[in-house]
Design a protein around this motif. Structure first.
Motif, PDB file in Angstrom:
ATOM      1  N   LEU A 138      45.549  34.895  34.019  1.00  0.00           N
ATOM      2  CA  LEU A 138      44.866  34.900  35.315  1.00  0.00           C
ATOM      3  C   LEU A 138      45.734  34.261  36.388  1.00  0.00           C
ATOM      4  N   ARG A 142      47.974  37.255  38.674  1.00  0.00           N
ATOM      5  CA  ARG A 142      46.877  37.240  39.649  1.00  0.00           C
ATOM      6  C   ARG A 142      46.829  38.517  40.485  1.00  0.00           C
ATOM      7  N   SER A 146      43.601  40.952  40.814  1.00  0.00           N
ATOM      8  CA  SER A 146      43.017  41.280  42.113  1.00  0.00           C
ATOM      9  C   SER A 146      42.948  42.787  42.326  1.00  0.00           C
ATOM     10  N   LEU A 172      40.578  30.260  42.860  1.00  0.00           N
ATOM     11  CA  LEU A 172      40.622  30.439  41.411  1.00  0.00           C
ATOM     12  C   LEU A 172      40.898  29.085  40.766  1.00  0.00           C
TER      13      LEU A 172
END
Length: 271
Positions: A138, A142, A146, A172
């Motif tokens: 994550l 990223r 997204s 986040l």
């Protein structure tokens, strides 16, 4: 005269009533907005009214104005990653309704369509996408996360007559336990780097000592070879060089006076 005033009063009353009727039969649609007409006898009309001033039937028809410009909305979601870590995500969405679908949106969802639709579909899509990645991915991937969220959410919102102009991850973070574990890992990595630096420094010092000792040994061998060849002459030469250096240093000192040997020196002493 009284009849004249009475006629003027009736005319003014008629004009006021007529003006009220005309005013109630007009409505304005501002720039970036659209209107849906609700008829008390026929229900919601299929036609969408554009910008400008328009007529309607007073007390029978009612305009419902919708803002069709892009509007921002932040949706916070708490979900879990693939490795079962708690993830706090905030999604920023720029949305607007499809103008020709406003009658269906008003009939099936209502004027507050964004409050009813966006939080639920955003939570659903985020939970599905985040569950495909572990906590480390994550962070490192990223952009991919997204993009997948944007594609899935855009497709999901289109079924409700909504257009998403932009979808972005603005926040986040992870749970307390994961954050503490990451901090401990960073501290351990820093200590390992420091220990490696100490080892490398000791190795460099060891190599320097070996090179210095080798140099001293080589110098001693050269001196021994020179003594074997020149005998005491090399020693005498070194003595002369040392005496010359000492004499030079003493000559520069103000507190030292040189007295040549074998000569008398007359000192003027006070009587």
């Amino acid at each position: 005269m009284a009849k004249l005033f009475e006629s003027i009063g009736k005319l003014g009353l008629a004009l006021a009533v007529g003006g009220g009727v005309v005013n109630s039969a007009l409505f304005n649609v501002d720039a970036g907005h659209r209107a849906v007409i609700f008829d008390r006898f026929r229900g919601v009309q299929d036609a969408v009214v554009g910008e400008g001033t328009h007529f309607l039937i007073p007390w029978v028809q009612k305009p419902i104005i919708f803002d069709c410009r892009s509007r921002p909305r932040n949706v916070p979601v708490v979900t879990g990653s693939k490795d079962l870590q708690n993830v706090n995500i905030t999604l920023r969405i720029l949305f607007r309704p499809v103008a020709n679908q406003l009658p269906r949106i008003f009939t099936s969802i209502g004027e507050d369509y964004d409050e009813r639709v966006l939080p639920s579909i955003t939570t659903e899509v985020l939970k599905a996408v985040v569950a495909r990645f572990d906590a480390g991915e994550l962070i490192t991937q990223r952009e991919l996360v997204s993009r997948q969220v944007s594609e899935d959410l855009t497709e999901r919102a289109s079924t409700f007559g909504l257009i998403l102009d932009d979808v972005s991850l603005t926040h986040l973070t992870f749970g307390k336990e994961f954050t503490e574990a990451v901090e401990m890992k960073q501290v351990a990595q820093q200590e390992a780097e420091r220990a490696r630096f100490v080892v490398e420094k000791a190795e460099q010092q060891k190599q320097a000592a070996i090179i210095s000792a080798a140099g001293d040994s080589q110098a001693a061998l050269l001196i021994a070879d020179s003594l074997a060849v020149a005998g005491d002459g090399l020693v005498e030469l070194r003595k002369l060089e040392a005496a010359e250096d000492i004499a030079f240093q003493l000559s520069r000192s103000r507190n030292v006076t040189y007295l040549p040997s074998g000569q008398g020196t007359l000192l003027q002493l006070p009587q």
